[in-house]
Design an enzyme around this catalytic site. Structure first.
Site, mmCIF file in Angstrom:
data_model
loop_
_atom_site.group_PDB
_atom_site.id
_atom_site.type_symbol
_atom_site.label_atom_id
_atom_site.label_comp_id
_atom_site.label_asym_id
_atom_site.label_seq_id
_atom_site.Cartn_x
_atom_site.Cartn_y
_atom_site.Cartn_z
ATOM 1 N N CYS A 76 2.388 3.606 -1.269
ATOM 2 C CA CYS A 76 1.082 3.890 -0.667
ATOM 3 C C CYS A 76 1.205 4.004 0.846
ATOM 4 O O CYS A 76 1.690 3.075 1.512
ATOM 5 C CB CYS A 76 0.077 2.800 -1.022
ATOM 6 N N HIS A 140 -3.355 -4.321 -0.573
ATOM 7 C CA HIS A 140 -3.456 -3.101 -1.372
ATOM 8 C C HIS A 140 -4.320 -3.288 -2.618
ATOM 9 O O HIS A 140 -4.999 -2.365 -3.059
ATOM 10 C CB HIS A 140 -2.055 -2.641 -1.795
ATOM 11 N N ASN A 180 -15.316 6.284 -0.530
ATOM 12 C CA ASN A 180 -15.239 6.667 -1.937
ATOM 13 C C ASN A 180 -14.392 5.624 -2.649
ATOM 14 O O ASN A 180 -13.297 5.293 -2.186
ATOM 15 C CB ASN A 180 -14.552 8.024 -2.109
ATOM 16 N N HIS A 191 -5.585 2.328 -2.127
ATOM 17 C CA HIS A 191 -5.749 1.261 -1.138
ATOM 18 C C HIS A 191 -7.201 1.229 -0.659
ATOM 19 O O HIS A 191 -7.818 2.285 -0.462
ATOM 20 C CB HIS A 191 -4.818 1.525 0.052
ATOM 21 N N HIS A 193 -10.057 1.716 1.415
ATOM 22 C CA HIS A 193 -10.218 2.439 2.666
ATOM 23 C C HIS A 193 -11.447 3.324 2.605
ATOM 24 O O HIS A 193 -11.997 3.602 1.544
ATOM 25 C CB HIS A 193 -8.984 3.297 2.968
ATOM 26 N N GLN A 195 -13.537 6.602 5.221
ATOM 27 C CA GLN A 195 -13.281 7.673 6.167
ATOM 28 C C GLN A 195 -14.447 7.805 7.141
ATOM 29 O O GLN A 195 -15.545 7.289 6.890
ATOM 30 C CB GLN A 195 -13.066 8.995 5.431
#
Length: 386
Positions: A76, A140, A180, A191, A193, A195
């Site tokens: 990843c 993770h 998302n 992982h 996260h 944006q």
């Protein structure tokens, strides 16, 4: 309330992209750690194409076809660098980190003409703006809902800081932080996260809300968002949770099976304008809502659904040419899942995709009751409803 201190430091990745660490402790030295990957200079670009029938811009980013797609956990790129296992984050650990996306939907491309010779139907411009990745934790296997309130608050500080920085850019008209979660949504990296998009135009949804707010002000003299929030709080049937500074409710005309809107009770245009008390309460309330969404469906045991897929979308005010956000617009969060029942998804089929005419499968009042019922497991730290 004591001001929450987050320590910000900036570095560069091997191809020149910016990386920003938001640390909960000072002097970590993480931004100074070199990226040891042999990457060529970053030169990816996109373009915008105009759709005159809808008066909308569409981004063309063909290079994203080659982006990393569901790698195994030990490969990843959002994990911290460990020894010779190199990643997008050079440091061997981090709290919260933001960096320019290696495969951005929006990035200036050179030599994009305003119109194509011999093609009168094509109107294009450079895909200016910026796309960033926000990693919420170095773990993770975690998700946002697993974070501590302190770490959630650090993420909020990062969102606010990037909103202010991107909103000041001359090529950005709107800043959109979002997350998302789940392969059902289209996630390509597992992982935890999100944006942040810095659009060079005002997206259609935000533009429509702004126009509706303008008409409401002209006809009633009141702010549309204030009217909607007051109406939902007065009705009460769809209110899910709240506190001294925030309220969360399922909208009366919800489009998604389970959808919550979260508004600050003191209207502000962007995350950057939230005060300390609002940020602190948001960190707790947001975690409770995420955990409630995970409680809507059976746990991820063998033969059952994986964790609830969701999209968490911050709606912020567009910014003018001088970088000032529209004060008439009200910051709010839209949190929704496309799962309508165990093992069943809400597909955007003919009516939604073809006509943008939504048909919901779950009554908003029923959805609100089910979300409220999923909250007690985390109710000990839940803000008191007003």
């Amino acid at each position: 309330m004591r001001t929450r201190q987050v320590f910000r430091s900036t570095g560069r990745l091997a191809d020149g992209r910016e990386i920003i660490y938001y640390d909960e402790s000072p002097d970590t030295g993480r931004a100074a750690v070199a990226d040891r990957r042999p990457l060529p200079p970053f030169s990816t670009g996109s373009q915008l194409r105009y759709d005159p029938l809808l008066d909308e811009w569409v981004a063309l980013a063909a290079h994203r076809q080659n982006r990393t797609f569901l790698p195994p956990p030990d490969e990843c790129p959002l994990d911290p660098t460990q020894g010779e296992r190199l990643s997008e984050i050079p440091a061997d650990d981090y709290d919260v980190v933001v960096f320019e996306n290696r495969f951005p939907s929006l990035a200036p491309a050179p030599d994009v003409p305003a119109a194509a010779a011999g093609d009168p139907a094509l109107s294009v411009r450079p895909g200016a703006g910026r796309c960033e990745v926000v990693c919420f934790t170095s773990d993770h296997s975690a998700s946002f809902g697993d974070l501590s309130p302190e770490r959630a608050r650090t993420v909020i500080e990062a969102w606010a800081d990037r909103t202010e920085a991107l909103g000041a850019r001359p090529d950005v008209a709107h800043v959109y932080p979002f997350e998302n979660r789940g392969i059902e949504i289209g996630v390509t990296l597992q992982h935890p996260h999100g944006q942040i998009y810095g659009y060079p135009f005002v997206p259609p949804r935000i533009r429509a809300m702004g126009e509706a707010a303008r008409k409401h002000r002209e006809s009633t003299g009141a702010n549309l968002f204030d009217t909607v929030v007051a109406g939902e709080r007065s009705a009460g049937t769809r209110v899910v949770a709240g506190g001294e500074h925030w309220t969360a409710f399922v909208p009366a005309a919800a489009r998604w099976p389970y959808e919550v809107r979260v508004f600050p009770l003191r209207r502000v245009p962007t995350l950057a304008q939230l005060d300390e008390d609002q940020r602190e309460e948001l960190a707790h309330l947001y975690l409770h809502l995420l955990r409630a969404f995970d409680g809507l469906f059976p746990p991820p045991d063998e033969g059952t659904d994986p964790p609830t897929p969701y999209i968490s979308a911050w709606h912020q005010a567009p910014v003018g040419a001088d970088g000032t956000p529209d004060a008439e617009f009200a910051l709010h969060l839209q949190l929704f899942t496309l799962r309508r029942a165990p093992g069943k998804l809400k597909y955007l089929a003919g009516s939604e995709s073809g006509m943008a005419a939504w048909i919901n499968d779950v009554a908003p009042e029923d959805a609100a009751e089910r979300i409220r019922a999923a909250l007690p497991a985390t109710a000990a730290a839940r803000p008191t409803e007003s």
